[in-house]
Write a protein that holds these residues in place. Sequence first.
Motif, PDB file in Angstrom:
ATOM      1  N   LEU A   9       1.060  -1.159  -0.056  1.00 54.89           N
ATOM      2  CA  LEU A   9      -0.104  -0.051   0.071  1.00 54.89           C
ATOM      3  C   LEU A   9       0.870   1.153  -0.028  1.00 54.89           C
ATOM      4  O   LEU A   9       0.563   2.283  -0.681  1.00 54.89           O
ATOM      5  N   GLU A  10       1.935   1.212   0.765  1.00 56.56           N
ATOM      6  CA  GLU A  10       2.707   2.467   0.716  1.00 56.56           C
ATOM      7  C   GLU A  10       3.554   2.509  -0.463  1.00 56.56           C
ATOM      8  O   GLU A  10       3.837   3.788  -0.894  1.00 56.56           O
ATOM      9  N   LYS A  11       4.034   1.585  -1.091  1.00 56.79           N
ATOM     10  CA  LYS A  11       4.762   1.627  -2.230  1.00 56.79           C
ATOM     11  C   LYS A  11       4.092   1.985  -3.541  1.00 56.79           C
ATOM     12  O   LYS A  11       4.321   2.861  -4.279  1.00 56.79           O
ATOM     13  N   SER A  12       2.568   1.220  -3.545  1.00 54.41           N
ATOM     14  CA  SER A  12       1.768   1.334  -4.855  1.00 54.41           C
ATOM     15  C   SER A  12       0.413   1.390  -4.446  1.00 54.41           C
ATOM     16  O   SER A  12      -0.183   0.298  -4.677  1.00 54.41           O
ATOM     17  N   PRO A  13       0.042   2.594  -3.710  1.00 58.12           N
ATOM     18  CA  PRO A  13      -1.286   2.381  -3.120  1.00 58.12           C
ATOM     19  C   PRO A  13      -2.530   2.048  -4.235  1.00 58.12           C
ATOM     20  O   PRO A  13      -3.366   1.319  -3.845  1.00 58.12           O
ATOM     21  N   ILE A  14      -2.526   2.693  -5.327  1.00 57.71           N
ATOM     22  CA  ILE A  14      -3.628   2.632  -6.215  1.00 57.71           C
ATOM     23  C   ILE A  14      -3.599   1.083  -6.808  1.00 57.71           C
ATOM     24  O   ILE A  14      -4.704   0.527  -6.904  1.00 57.71           O
ATOM     25  N   LYS A  15      -2.452   0.732  -7.232  1.00 54.46           N
ATOM     26  CA  LYS A  15      -2.539  -0.891  -7.776  1.00 54.46           C
ATOM     27  C   LYS A  15      -2.925  -1.723  -6.802  1.00 54.46           C
ATOM     28  O   LYS A  15      -3.598  -2.713  -7.066  1.00 54.46           O
ATOM     29  N   THR A  16      -2.306  -1.643  -5.362  1.00 54.67           N
ATOM     30  CA  THR A  16      -2.770  -2.264  -4.341  1.00 54.67           C
ATOM     31  C   THR A  16      -4.270  -2.448  -4.306  1.00 54.67           C
ATOM     32  O   THR A  16      -4.723  -3.468  -3.836  1.00 54.67           O
ATOM     33  N   LYS A  17      -4.891  -1.323  -4.039  1.00 55.40           N
ATOM     34  CA  LYS A  17      -6.198  -1.177  -3.598  1.00 55.40           C
ATOM     35  C   LYS A  17      -7.126  -1.616  -4.658  1.00 55.40           C
ATOM     36  O   LYS A  17      -8.163  -2.584  -4.578  1.00 55.40           O
ATOM     37  N   VAL A  22     -10.563  -5.952  -6.944  1.00 55.93           N
ATOM     38  CA  VAL A  22     -10.905  -7.146  -7.712  1.00 55.93           C
ATOM     39  C   VAL A  22     -10.955  -8.463  -7.128  1.00 55.93           C
ATOM     40  O   VAL A  22     -11.883  -9.082  -7.290  1.00 55.93           O
ATOM     41  N   VAL A  23     -10.008  -8.856  -6.193  1.00 58.08           N
ATOM     42  CA  VAL A  23     -10.160 -10.034  -5.584  1.00 58.08           C
ATOM     43  C   VAL A  23     -11.525 -10.075  -4.559  1.00 58.08           C
ATOM     44  O   VAL A  23     -12.352 -11.087  -4.578  1.00 58.08           O
ATOM     45  N   LEU A  24     -11.672  -9.140  -3.850  1.00 58.51           N
ATOM     46  CA  LEU A  24     -12.826  -9.189  -3.042  1.00 58.51           C
ATOM     47  C   LEU A  24     -14.287  -9.119  -3.879  1.00 58.51           C
ATOM     48  O   LEU A  24     -15.247  -9.778  -3.473  1.00 58.51           O
ATOM     49  N   THR A  94     -12.888   1.868  -6.944  1.00 64.20           N
ATOM     50  CA  THR A  94     -11.853   2.088  -5.805  1.00 64.20           C
ATOM     51  C   THR A  94     -10.770   3.084  -6.410  1.00 64.20           C
ATOM     52  O   THR A  94     -10.358   3.891  -5.488  1.00 64.20           O
ATOM     53  N   VAL A  95     -10.487   2.938  -7.467  1.00 63.76           N
ATOM     54  CA  VAL A  95      -9.513   4.079  -8.026  1.00 63.76           C
ATOM     55  C   VAL A  95     -10.208   5.465  -8.006  1.00 63.76           C
ATOM     56  O   VAL A  95      -9.536   6.401  -7.533  1.00 63.76           O
ATOM     57  N   TRP A  96     -11.402   5.581  -8.294  1.00 64.75           N
ATOM     58  CA  TRP A  96     -11.913   6.753  -8.086  1.00 64.75           C
ATOM     59  C   TRP A  96     -11.923   7.286  -6.985  1.00 64.75           C
ATOM     60  O   TRP A  96     -11.879   8.308  -6.577  1.00 64.75           O
ATOM     61  N   LEU A  97     -12.511   6.295  -5.997  1.00 63.08           N
ATOM     62  CA  LEU A  97     -12.559   6.730  -4.499  1.00 63.08           C
ATOM     63  C   LEU A  97     -11.363   7.177  -3.973  1.00 63.08           C
ATOM     64  O   LEU A  97     -11.171   8.026  -3.160  1.00 63.08           O
ATOM     65  N   HIS A  98     -10.246   6.544  -4.423  1.00 62.31           N
ATOM     66  CA  HIS A  98      -8.956   6.949  -3.977  1.00 62.31           C
ATOM     67  C   HIS A  98      -8.484   8.389  -4.333  1.00 62.31           C
ATOM     68  O   HIS A  98      -8.198   8.977  -3.225  1.00 62.31           O
TER      69      HIS A  98
END
Length: 118
Positions: A9-17, A22-24, A94-98
Amino acid sequence: MFSRYIALLEKSPIKTKAASAVVLFSISDIIAQAYEYAEKDQTWSVQRNYFEDKPSGTKVRLTSGSNFDLVSGFYNDYSPRRTLRIAAFGCAITVWLHGWWGFLETFVEKRVIKHWCT
């Protein structure tokens, strides 16, 4: 495992979120489709047994010929396109909400600082 997730999350927050979403969302849709299949399949029935010593206790049991019938029937009825659509929606929102949350944090912080400093 949680510390690895925090590091990602700290390294790449958008990709991780996005990957987490996608998984959830995919798992949630697969569970929802399995539930919908079990509800519409006429060979499966839900029997509730109420116990006199525990009035609030309910025992639910699915009855059918075999568990394989449910799994193979669900596999034939499963819609991967639906799962893909809901996963794509989860990723996009998720990307939009970020971005939206980042904007709100910046906007509210500036407003709070301006209010308390004057």
